[in-house]
Motif scaffolding. Structure first.
Motif, PDB file in Angstrom:
ATOM      1  N   THR A 119       0.837  -1.203   0.000  1.00 26.10           N
ATOM      2  CA  THR A 119       0.000   0.000   0.000  1.00 26.10           C
ATOM      3  C   THR A 119       0.870   1.252   0.000  1.00 26.10           C
ATOM      4  OG1 THR A 119      -1.699  -1.188   1.238  1.00 26.10           O
ATOM      5  CG2 THR A 119      -1.870   1.207   1.181  1.00 26.10           C
ATOM      6  N   GLY A 120       1.907   1.245   0.823  1.00 24.36           N
ATOM      7  CA  GLY A 120       2.812   2.390   0.847  1.00 24.36           C
ATOM      8  C   GLY A 120       3.589   2.560  -0.431  1.00 24.36           C
ATOM      9  N   ALA A 121       3.821   1.472  -1.158  1.00 26.86           N
ATOM     10  CA  ALA A 121       4.616   1.528  -2.390  1.00 26.86           C
ATOM     11  C   ALA A 121       3.777   1.764  -3.633  1.00 26.86           C
ATOM     12  CB  ALA A 121       5.415   0.232  -2.546  1.00 26.86           C
ATOM     13  N   ALA A 122       2.438   1.780  -3.505  1.00 27.38           N
ATOM     14  CA  ALA A 122       1.555   1.897  -4.681  1.00 27.38           C
ATOM     15  C   ALA A 122       1.845   3.167  -5.461  1.00 27.38           C
ATOM     16  CB  ALA A 122       0.104   1.883  -4.225  1.00 27.38           C
ATOM     17  N   ARG A 123       1.825   3.055  -6.793  1.00 24.26           N
ATOM     18  CA  ARG A 123       2.129   4.191  -7.665  1.00 24.26           C
ATOM     19  C   ARG A 123       0.910   4.706  -8.425  1.00 24.26           C
ATOM     20  NH1 ARG A 123       6.635   6.437  -5.790  1.00 24.26           N
ATOM     21  NH2 ARG A 123       8.075   4.787  -5.116  1.00 24.26           N
ATOM     22  N   SER A 124      -0.242   4.106  -8.192  1.00 23.77           N
ATOM     23  CA  SER A 124      -1.457   4.563  -8.863  1.00 23.77           C
ATOM     24  C   SER A 124      -2.640   4.303  -7.947  1.00 23.77           C
ATOM     25  CB  SER A 124      -1.662   3.833 -10.193  1.00 23.77           C
ATOM     26  OG  SER A 124      -1.931   2.454  -9.978  1.00 23.77           O
ATOM     27  N   ALA A 125      -3.741   5.012  -8.213  1.00 23.22           N
ATOM     28  CA  ALA A 125      -4.934   4.830  -7.393  1.00 23.22           C
ATOM     29  C   ALA A 125      -5.475   3.406  -7.480  1.00 23.22           C
ATOM     30  CB  ALA A 125      -6.007   5.845  -7.788  1.00 23.22           C
ATOM     31  N   PRO A 126      -5.556   2.779  -8.687  1.00 20.61           N
ATOM     32  CA  PRO A 126      -6.042   1.390  -8.742  1.00 20.61           C
ATOM     33  C   PRO A 126      -5.173   0.429  -7.936  1.00 20.61           C
ATOM     34  CG  PRO A 126      -6.153   2.381 -10.916  1.00 20.61           C
ATOM     35  CD  PRO A 126      -5.408   3.343 -10.046  1.00 20.61           C
ATOM     36  N   TRP A 131      -4.418  -2.989  -3.041  1.00 21.24           N
ATOM     37  CA  TRP A 131      -3.683  -3.400  -1.848  1.00 21.24           C
ATOM     38  C   TRP A 131      -4.435  -3.063  -0.573  1.00 21.24           C
ATOM     39  CZ3 TRP A 131      -0.544  -7.001  -2.675  1.00 21.24           C
ATOM     40  CH2 TRP A 131       0.250  -7.049  -3.826  1.00 21.24           C
ATOM     41  N   ARG A 132      -5.246  -2.000  -0.582  1.00 20.53           N
ATOM     42  CA  ARG A 132      -6.078  -1.702   0.585  1.00 20.53           C
ATOM     43  C   ARG A 132      -7.159  -2.769   0.757  1.00 20.53           C
ATOM     44  NH1 ARG A 132      -5.240   0.574   5.001  1.00 20.53           N
ATOM     45  NH2 ARG A 132      -7.210   1.643   5.242  1.00 20.53           N
ATOM     46  N   ILE A 133      -7.683  -3.293  -0.356  1.00 21.17           N
ATOM     47  CA  ILE A 133      -8.655  -4.380  -0.257  1.00 21.17           C
ATOM     48  C   ILE A 133      -8.006  -5.611   0.368  1.00 21.17           C
ATOM     49  CG2 ILE A 133     -10.055  -5.994  -1.618  1.00 21.17           C
ATOM     50  CD1 ILE A 133     -10.654  -3.692  -3.534  1.00 21.17           C
ATOM     51  N   ALA A 199      11.050   9.103  -0.101  1.00 19.46           N
ATOM     52  CA  ALA A 199       9.622   8.720  -0.074  1.00 19.46           C
ATOM     53  C   ALA A 199       8.858   9.689   0.819  1.00 19.46           C
ATOM     54  CB  ALA A 199       9.467   7.304   0.447  1.00 19.46           C
ATOM     55  N   PRO A 200       7.687  10.140   0.393  1.00 24.19           N
ATOM     56  CA  PRO A 200       6.911  11.072   1.218  1.00 24.19           C
ATOM     57  C   PRO A 200       6.439  10.415   2.510  1.00 24.19           C
ATOM     58  CG  PRO A 200       5.626  10.339  -0.672  1.00 24.19           C
ATOM     59  CD  PRO A 200       7.012   9.839  -0.886  1.00 24.19           C
ATOM     60  N   ALA A 201       6.124  11.236   3.483  1.00 24.69           N
ATOM     61  CA  ALA A 201       5.762  10.744   4.813  1.00 24.69           C
ATOM     62  C   ALA A 201       4.534   9.844   4.773  1.00 24.69           C
ATOM     63  CB  ALA A 201       5.528  11.928   5.756  1.00 24.69           C
ATOM     64  N   TRP A 202       3.565  10.136   3.877  1.00 24.40           N
ATOM     65  CA  TRP A 202       2.347   9.335   3.879  1.00 24.40           C
ATOM     66  C   TRP A 202       2.638   7.875   3.530  1.00 24.40           C
ATOM     67  CZ3 TRP A 202       0.416   6.572  -0.209  1.00 24.40           C
ATOM     68  CH2 TRP A 202       0.812   6.921  -1.505  1.00 24.40           C
ATOM     69  N   ARG A 203       3.657   7.627   2.715  1.00 21.88           N
ATOM     70  CA  ARG A 203       4.016   6.234   2.404  1.00 21.88           C
ATOM     71  C   ARG A 203       4.605   5.551   3.643  1.00 21.88           C
ATOM     72  NH1 ARG A 203       3.550   5.116  -2.939  1.00 21.88           N
ATOM     73  NH2 ARG A 203       3.581   6.871  -4.395  1.00 21.88           N
ATOM     74  N   TRP A 204       5.419   6.281   4.408  1.00 23.06           N
ATOM     75  CA  TRP A 204       5.992   5.722   5.625  1.00 23.06           C
ATOM     76  C   TRP A 204       4.919   5.442   6.670  1.00 23.06           C
ATOM     77  CZ3 TRP A 204      10.588   3.614   6.070  1.00 23.06           C
ATOM     78  CH2 TRP A 204      11.579   3.968   5.135  1.00 23.06           C
ATOM     79  N   MET A 205       3.816   6.189   6.628  1.00 19.36           N
ATOM     80  CA  MET A 205       2.711   5.912   7.546  1.00 19.36           C
ATOM     81  C   MET A 205       2.222   4.483   7.384  1.00 19.36           C
ATOM     82  SD  MET A 205       0.543   9.487   7.297  1.00 19.36           S
ATOM     83  CE  MET A 205       1.267  11.057   7.806  1.00 19.36           C
TER      84      MET A 205
END
Length: 485
Positions: A119-126, A131-133, A199-205
């Motif tokens: 999820t943190g590594a995802a590069r597109s909304a789909p 990965w969230r599913i 990597a932006p902070a939101w990915r590290w979250m």
């Protein structure tokens, strides 16, 4: 994100067999610590449930900016995790019956670990949604597996307190996600700003979830299979050894479990139909209503969209994240009296008080934002109004946490006759996840169209209706055995 307390004799959705209370003797001091350790490992699944549910809170706006999604699409990206939850809850029960509780928990730990990284590594909304599913599958499975395992290894006289570990673990997981999000955003200078390795902070979250996921995986490798499943699969000697470690008579306790397993069948949806008719049993309709109202009052808007909500109320990103920490801490504190009161005051009184409290506090929040300056999507609050809104929001969380949060799930575990408990829990659990998805996916469009006042007004109406629903349909179950239902 609120989750079931495991209760004595509860059969979880998808579990093929009811779970009569095996009369384990009081364990020795060593046995006491041993069973506490087992239940603590299982409760890590609840911690991950809370963490994975709450981590999205601090990343919503950054995800929208990173993937260029609009309000509806961003809301779906947040809610997508819930699509996997119902499937995870149904599937985990069946898989646990097929291969065992411990192997299924191991598989679930791997799912948490994989979804945290991907999820943190995802590069597109789909890709993010997919990965969230997957993470939702893990969350749904945790909602079944942890209470199931705890209820099957805990001695009867400790089961209530040990089962409370699961509920406490969930709210601690939520709080930990809020704290992690706040610290990471502060270090980076914003959720969308770069932190470590570009990597932006939101990915590290999301990547932070890998730490408790790894702990859950390692812990599960060290615990035994539940004695109930061991007996069911013919491994009676291993079950005897488990009971002996607690200081009990292994032979007698194994015979109790063997007797409790006789004559049971897998839950069927046809069990929910009144014999000789095509109508659902009335108790099932009551359960479906309870499951739906627990979400329709909007509680998870606070936990999923807290940053968006408070920024819409005029707070900076850093202050919005700090307010999330406050609400998470309030949720932890308010869970403690719920655990203490549920067997003293009763289920129905707590629900009535909770509904009234939520209706009043949601109404106060509606009034605060309806009288604010600015437009619907960007209210301007005076200092006094902001304090009033924040106070009402936290009192709303208290009202929910001491009532509908744990009590709804306890009631669902108690209110059904034995013959339909498994199937009825499956249907009511699916209803709860569906209502959660509906509220989550509609919040951002509601915020854009009606503002915070309109959204809170709808949730206040739902809370008021829930008061009359409980008064008219719910019967008290305190002090009754499952056979009396």
């Amino acid at each position: 994100m609120q989750q079931p307390l495991a209760v004595p004799n509860q059969r979880m959705a998808g579990d093929a067999r009811s779970t009569p209370a095996t009369k384990l003797p009081p364990p020795s001091a060593t046995g006491h610590l041993y069973v506490l350790g087992l239940c603590s490992v299982a409760a890590l699944g609840g911690f991950l449930f809370g963490f994975d549910s709450g981590v999205i809170n601090g990343a919503v706006n950054s995800i929208s900016a990173a993937f260029g999604t609009k309000a509806a699409a961003t809301g779906f990206a947040v809610a997508s995790v819930l699509l996997g939850c119902a499937f995870g809850a149904f599937g985990a029960g069946a898989l646990a019956n097929l291969i065992g509780r411990r192997p299924t928990m191991l598989f679930n730990a791997v799912l948490f670990l994989l979804s945290a990284y991907a999820t943190g590594a995802a590069r597109s909304a789909p890709a993010f949604i997919a990965w969230r599913i997957l993470g939702g599958l893990a969350i749904g499975a945790a909602s079944v597996l942890a209470p199931m395992y705890i209820s099957e290894v805990a001695p009867a006289h400790l089961r209530g307190r040990l089962a409370s570990l699961q509920q406490m673990a969930i709210v601690l997981g939520l709080f930990s996600a809020f704290l992690s999000n706040d610290l990471l955003a502060k270090l980076a200078g914003g959720a969308g700003a770069d932190l470590w390795f570009g990597a932006p902070a939101w990915r590290w979250m999301f990547w932070m979830e890998a730490i408790p996921s790894a702990a859950f995986l390692i812990g599960t490798l060290l615990i035994p299979e539940s004695p109930r499943f061991l007996v069911f699969t013919g491994k009676q000697e291993q079950a005897r050894q488990f009971f002996a470690r607690l200081g009990g008579n292994g032979e007698e306790l194994v015979n109790q479990i063997k007797q409790s397993l006789s004559g049971e069948h897998r839950p069927r949806l046809s069990d929910l139909i009144v014999p000789g008719t095509s109508r659902l049993a009335p108790v099932v309709w009551v359960a479906v209503g309870l499951a739906a109202f627990q979400q329709l009052v909007g509680i998870n808007v606070i936990f999923y969209f807290g940053e968006v909500l408070w920024k819409a109320a005029g707070a900076t990103e850093q202050w919005a994240l700090r307010i999330n920490l406050l609400t998470g801490f309030v949720n932890i504190l308010a869970t403690l009296p719920a655990i203490a009161l549920i067997d003293r005051v009763g289920r129905k009184p707590l629900l009535l008080v909770g509904s009234a409290g939520m209706a009043l506090t949601l109404g106060a929040m509606t009034a605060v934002f309806a009288t604010a300056g600015g437009g619907p999507g960007s209210p301007v609050l005076s200092h006094g109004a902001a304090v009033m809104g924040l106070t009402a929001a936290n009192l709303y969380i208290v009202a929910f946490a001491v009532s509908w949060g744990p009590v709804m799930w306890v009631l669902l575990g108690e209110m059904f006759p034995n013959r339909l408990r498994g199937a009825a829990l499956a249907v009511s659990g699916a209803t709860n996840w569906a209502a959660n998805f509906l509220v989550t996916v509609t919040f951002l469009p509601l915020l854009r169209a009606l503002g915070l006042a309109g959204a809170y007004g709808l949730y206040a109406v739902a809370a008021a209706i829930s008061l009359f629903f409980v008064w008219a349909t719910v019967r008290e179950t305190k002090g009754k055995t499952l056979e009396e239902m």
